[in-house]
Design a protein around this motif. Structure first.
Motif, short mmCIF file in Angstrom:
data_model
loop_
_atom_site.label_atom_id
_atom_site.label_comp_id
_atom_site.label_asym_id
_atom_site.label_seq_id
_atom_site.Cartn_x
_atom_site.Cartn_y
_atom_site.Cartn_z
N LEU A 136 0.84 -1.20 0.00
CA LEU A 136 0.00 0.00 0.00
C LEU A 136 0.88 1.25 0.00
CD1 LEU A 136 -2.59 -1.14 2.67
CD2 LEU A 136 -2.95 -1.03 0.21
N LEU A 137 0.49 2.25 -0.79
CA LEU A 137 1.32 3.44 -0.93
C LEU A 137 1.28 4.28 0.34
CD1 LEU A 137 0.40 4.61 -4.52
CD2 LEU A 137 2.37 3.29 -3.80
N ILE A 138 2.49 4.62 0.82
CA ILE A 138 2.59 5.50 1.97
C ILE A 138 1.93 6.83 1.60
CG2 ILE A 138 4.21 6.67 3.50
CD1 ILE A 138 6.22 4.43 2.69
N GLY A 139 1.17 7.38 2.52
CA GLY A 139 0.46 8.62 2.22
C GLY A 139 -0.95 8.36 1.75
N ARG A 140 -1.22 7.12 1.31
CA ARG A 140 -2.57 6.76 0.91
C ARG A 140 -3.13 5.69 1.84
NH1 ARG A 140 -1.98 6.58 -5.71
NH2 ARG A 140 -1.21 8.70 -5.91
N CYS A 199 8.47 3.93 -2.86
CA CYS A 199 8.94 4.28 -4.20
C CYS A 199 8.74 3.13 -5.17
CB CYS A 199 10.42 4.68 -4.15
SG CYS A 199 11.20 4.80 -5.77
N VAL A 200 9.08 1.92 -4.74
CA VAL A 200 8.93 0.74 -5.60
C VAL A 200 7.48 0.58 -6.03
CG1 VAL A 200 9.05 -1.79 -5.67
CG2 VAL A 200 10.91 -0.49 -4.62
N GLU A 201 6.57 0.67 -5.07
CA GLU A 201 5.17 0.47 -5.39
C GLU A 201 4.63 1.60 -6.26
OE1 GLU A 201 0.91 -0.72 -3.33
OE2 GLU A 201 2.68 -0.47 -2.08
N ALA A 202 5.01 2.83 -5.92
CA ALA A 202 4.55 3.97 -6.72
C ALA A 202 5.04 3.84 -8.16
CB ALA A 202 5.03 5.27 -6.11
N TYR A 203 6.30 3.42 -8.33
CA TYR A 203 6.83 3.26 -9.68
C TYR A 203 6.08 2.17 -10.44
CZ TYR A 203 9.65 2.22 -13.67
OH TYR A 203 10.04 1.99 -14.98
N ILE A 204 5.90 1.03 -9.80
CA ILE A 204 5.23 -0.10 -10.47
C ILE A 204 3.83 0.30 -10.94
CG2 ILE A 204 4.18 -2.36 -10.04
CD1 ILE A 204 6.71 -3.09 -8.45
N TYR A 205 3.15 1.15 -10.16
CA TYR A 205 1.80 1.57 -10.54
C TYR A 205 1.78 2.87 -11.35
CZ TYR A 205 -0.20 -2.28 -8.04
OH TYR A 205 -0.54 -3.56 -7.65
N GLY A 206 2.95 3.32 -11.79
CA GLY A 206 3.01 4.44 -12.72
C GLY A 206 2.82 5.81 -12.12
N TYR A 226 4.81 8.30 -11.00
CA TYR A 226 6.24 8.64 -10.97
C TYR A 226 6.54 9.86 -10.10
CZ TYR A 226 5.93 5.44 -14.91
OH TYR A 226 5.66 4.35 -15.69
N GLU A 227 5.62 10.80 -10.05
CA GLU A 227 5.83 11.96 -9.18
C GLU A 227 5.88 11.53 -7.72
OE1 GLU A 227 3.39 15.37 -9.82
OE2 GLU A 227 3.60 15.28 -12.00
N LEU A 228 4.99 10.63 -7.34
CA LEU A 228 5.00 10.12 -5.97
C LEU A 228 6.28 9.33 -5.71
CD1 LEU A 228 3.46 9.78 -3.29
CD2 LEU A 228 2.39 7.74 -4.26
N ALA A 229 6.72 8.55 -6.69
CA ALA A 229 7.94 7.76 -6.53
C ALA A 229 9.15 8.65 -6.25
CB ALA A 229 8.18 6.90 -7.77
N VAL A 230 9.32 9.70 -7.06
CA VAL A 230 10.49 10.57 -6.84
C VAL A 230 10.35 11.39 -5.57
CG1 VAL A 230 11.16 10.63 -9.28
CG2 VAL A 230 9.66 12.42 -8.37
N ASN A 231 9.11 11.67 -5.17
CA ASN A 231 8.89 12.35 -3.90
C ASN A 231 9.40 11.50 -2.74
OD1 ASN A 231 6.66 12.80 -1.46
ND2 ASN A 231 7.32 14.69 -2.43
N PHE A 232 9.14 10.18 -2.81
CA PHE A 232 9.65 9.26 -1.79
C PHE A 232 11.18 9.20 -1.83
CE2 PHE A 232 5.48 6.63 -1.96
CZ PHE A 232 4.91 7.43 -0.99
N LEU A 275 14.98 4.23 -12.22
CA LEU A 275 13.79 4.05 -13.06
C LEU A 275 12.81 5.22 -12.86
CD1 LEU A 275 13.00 0.23 -12.67
CD2 LEU A 275 13.78 1.39 -14.75
N SER A 276 12.66 5.65 -11.62
CA SER A 276 11.75 6.76 -11.32
C SER A 276 12.26 8.06 -11.93
CB SER A 276 11.58 6.91 -9.80
OG SER A 276 11.09 5.72 -9.22
N PHE A 277 13.56 8.31 -11.81
CA PHE A 277 14.14 9.52 -12.40
C PHE A 277 13.95 9.54 -13.92
CE2 PHE A 277 17.40 9.40 -8.74
CZ PHE A 277 16.59 10.16 -7.92
N LEU A 278 14.22 8.38 -14.56
CA LEU A 278 14.10 8.30 -16.02
C LEU A 278 12.65 8.44 -16.48
CD1 LEU A 278 16.73 5.50 -16.70
CD2 LEU A 278 16.91 7.90 -17.36
#
Length: 201
Positions: A1-5, A33-40, A42-48, A75-78
């Motif tokens: 589950l995404l942190i913050g959600r 970050c892993v979960e946010a990236y997998i679910y697309g 990307y802004e949340l992923a780089v925030n983490f 992956l998140s940066f790219l």
């Protein structure tokens, strides 16, 4: 589950920060970050990633997980570079690729496919299509050989999106199909459902 959600995850993170347990907080942010990236997301992923980097300035132990952390950071940066066109993400990605390259030399079976996928994504960013295709194929094969099912799935999904950008719907469909099968084998039904809803074919 995404942190913050998810309130339980958010509570654990806040408690770790309050108790100055920077390493636990960094781990929670890394997996977020892993979960946010997998679910697309990307802004949340780089925030983490950015929050984790802030924490790690005052944490003696870094959260590296034998290259996995740098892999998903990169992956998140790219993905953000693709999405925004902002070159600052490429600079951040280059640092992470350097770290993954180090881990790939120490333990190829864990990180060879990670490095190859990051190289494929970088080649995609610079418009080197032929080289990108070769790297995607090598990354998929190496992940399969080393039995990293979820990262084989991710490599297929990234290859599919690459081919979609280049207008090759046939190869995009093939790789999306492979990604769905592998995510299902990994046990990620929700990700399969998400893919089916979001594929632009």
């Amino acid at each position: 589950l995404l942190i913050g959600r998810d309130k339980d995850q958010e509570c654990i993170l806040n408690k770790a920060i309050e108790q100055n347990n920077g390493y636990l907080a960094a781990q929670l942010l890394m997996f977020g970050c892993v979960e946010a990236y997998i679910y697309g997301d990307y802004e949340l992923a780089v925030n983490f990633v950015q929050k984790r980097h802030e924490l790690e300035r005052n944490t003696p132990r870094k959260c590296r997980f034998h290259g996995m952390t740098d892999f998903f950071d990169c992956l998140s940066f790219l993905a953000m570079a693709h999405q925004s066109g902002d070159q600052k993400w490429i600079l951040s990605a280059n640092k992470s690729i350097h770290n993954v390259d180090h881990f790939a030399k120490l333990c190829p079976s864990n990180c060879e496919h990670k490095l190859l996928l990051l190289q494929a994504e970088m080649k995609s960013m610079t418009g080197e299509a032929k080289e990108a295709i070769s790297k995607y194929d090598l990354a998929i094969s190496a992940a399969e050989r080393n039995e990293f099912i979820h990262e084989q799935a991710i490599a297929n999904e990234r290859a599919a999106e690459f081919f979609l950008r280049y207008g090759d719907s046939s190869r995009a469909t093939h790789h999306y199909g492979e990604a769905q099968s592998l995510f299902l084998k990994w046990g990620a039904q929700r990700k399969v459902d998400d893919l089916l809803m979001s594929i632009a074919l």
